[in-house]
Scaffold this active site. Structure first.
Site, PDB file in Angstrom:
ATOM      1  N   SER A  19       0.844  -1.198   0.000  1.00  0.00           N
ATOM      2  CA  SER A  19       0.000   0.000   0.000  1.00  0.00           C
ATOM      3  C   SER A  19       0.873   1.239   0.000  1.00  0.00           C
ATOM      4  CB  SER A  19      -0.865   0.014   1.265  1.00  0.00           C
ATOM      5  OG  SER A  19      -1.502   1.264   1.413  1.00  0.00           O
ATOM      6  N   TYR A  23      -2.040   0.451  10.594  1.00  0.00           N
ATOM      7  CA  TYR A  23      -2.192  -0.173   9.276  1.00  0.00           C
ATOM      8  C   TYR A  23      -0.919   0.041   8.443  1.00  0.00           C
ATOM      9  CZ  TYR A  23      -3.905  -0.930   4.487  1.00  0.00           C
ATOM     10  OH  TYR A  23      -4.057  -1.367   3.187  1.00  0.00           O
TER      11      TYR A  23
END
Ligand SMILES: NC(=O)c1ccc[n+]([C@@H]2O[C@H](COP(=O)([O-])OP(=O)(O)OC[C@H]3O[C@@H](n4cnc5c(N)ncnc54)[C@H](OP(=O)(O)O)[C@@H]3O)[C@@H](O)[C@H]2O)c1
Length: 249
Positions: free
Chosen positions: A139, A152
């Protein structure tokens, strides 16, 4: 041109992005897939591209002892595995300060420890067969931590760094690694969240992945591509400036 991809094994088989990748691969001759997922009974048949033979296997990324059995069953179903897509992941509406220890632990194990342990088995198996590509969904959040989602981001950064090192270790084995770093993608994971700048859709990520696979490209794929040079600058920006740019996101 590289050989057409006939077989794919997906870790996190109910992922919207992975489903889009399979759709694109199906248009190019994908024949068989094994989806490893937590709730195979809940998976709608429509999620599988038509014309592709699909095996659903119950699997939970955080159950470390299950990875070897999973990969062996995938080999039984697919024979030679051309591509493994690691699409496991969890996000929360808030993944930063105030998360309890159990929540932090769950996120790190789901996004990093579990998938990394599974990929170590996958890598061994692909080295044995002497070929294959491992696609790891990382990501943009892995590039630099932000205040609202650093749990995250750091868990994805762990997996991203693991994948980079694994790619180095696999040089000369015939097995390659593609690390995909999408920005915000409108999928089940981000449902209810305000789209970030440069937001995109699973189909766009899939097109980029499949195009790169078709060209035999390995290494890092940013989606959209502009994020690569942007983060190249932003990851080294002074802290105060970064905090202003990242804002509350
Ligand atoms: N959406 C975005 O904005 C975005 C951006 C960059 C990167 N990514 C990454 O792209 C990947 C796919 O995300 P997506 O957008 O397709 O979201 P998604 O549809 O929510 O897919 C995430 C998948 O992970 C699975 N999963 C979660 N915990 C698991 C566990 N313990 N064991 C097995 N599977 C588990 C989920 O399964 P269940 O159905 O059982 O929950 C789901 O299939 C993730 O790694 C994500 O971090 C997403």
């Amino acid at each position: 041109m590289t050989e057409p991809i006939r077989t794919a094994h997906v870790l996190g088989g109910s992922s919207d992005i992975a489903a889009a990748v399979l759709e694109h691969l199906a248009r190019q001759g994908l024949e068989r897939t094994v989806l490893a997922l937590r709730s195979p009974d809940a998976e709608p048949a429509a999620a599988t591209p038509s014309g592709v033979q699909c095996t659903l296997l119950r699997w939970d990324a955080v159950e470390i002892d299950s990875h070897r059995v999973l990969v062996e069953r995938a080999v039984e179903a697919l024979g030679r595995i051309a591509v493994v897509i690691c699409a496991v992941g969890m996000l929360a509406h808030h993944a930063g300060l105030g998360m309890g220890p159990a929540d932090v632990d769950e996120m790190v194990r789901t996004n990093f420890a579990g998938p990394a342990a599974a990929l170590s088995v996958v890598a061994d198996r692909l080295v044995e067969q002497g070929s294959g590509t491992i696609v790891v969904l990382s990501s943009v959040a892995a590039a630099r931590a932000r205040k609202s989602n650093y749990v995250y981001g750091s868990s994805k950064a762990g997996l991203d760094t693991f994948a980079q090192g694994m790619a180095d270790a696999l040089v000369g084995t015939g097995v390659g690694v593609m690390i995909v770093r999408p920005g915000f993608v409108r999928s089940s994971m981000t449902e209810g969240l305000d789209p970030a700048p440069f937001a995109t859709d699973p189909d766009v990520v899939a097109a980029a992945v499949v195009e790169a696979l078709g060209k035999g490209r390995r290494g890092v794929v940013w989606v959209p591509p502009l994020l690569g040079p942007m983060l190249g600058v932003l990851r080294n920006a002074p802290t105060g400036l970064w905090r202003r740019i990242a804002g509350d996101r």
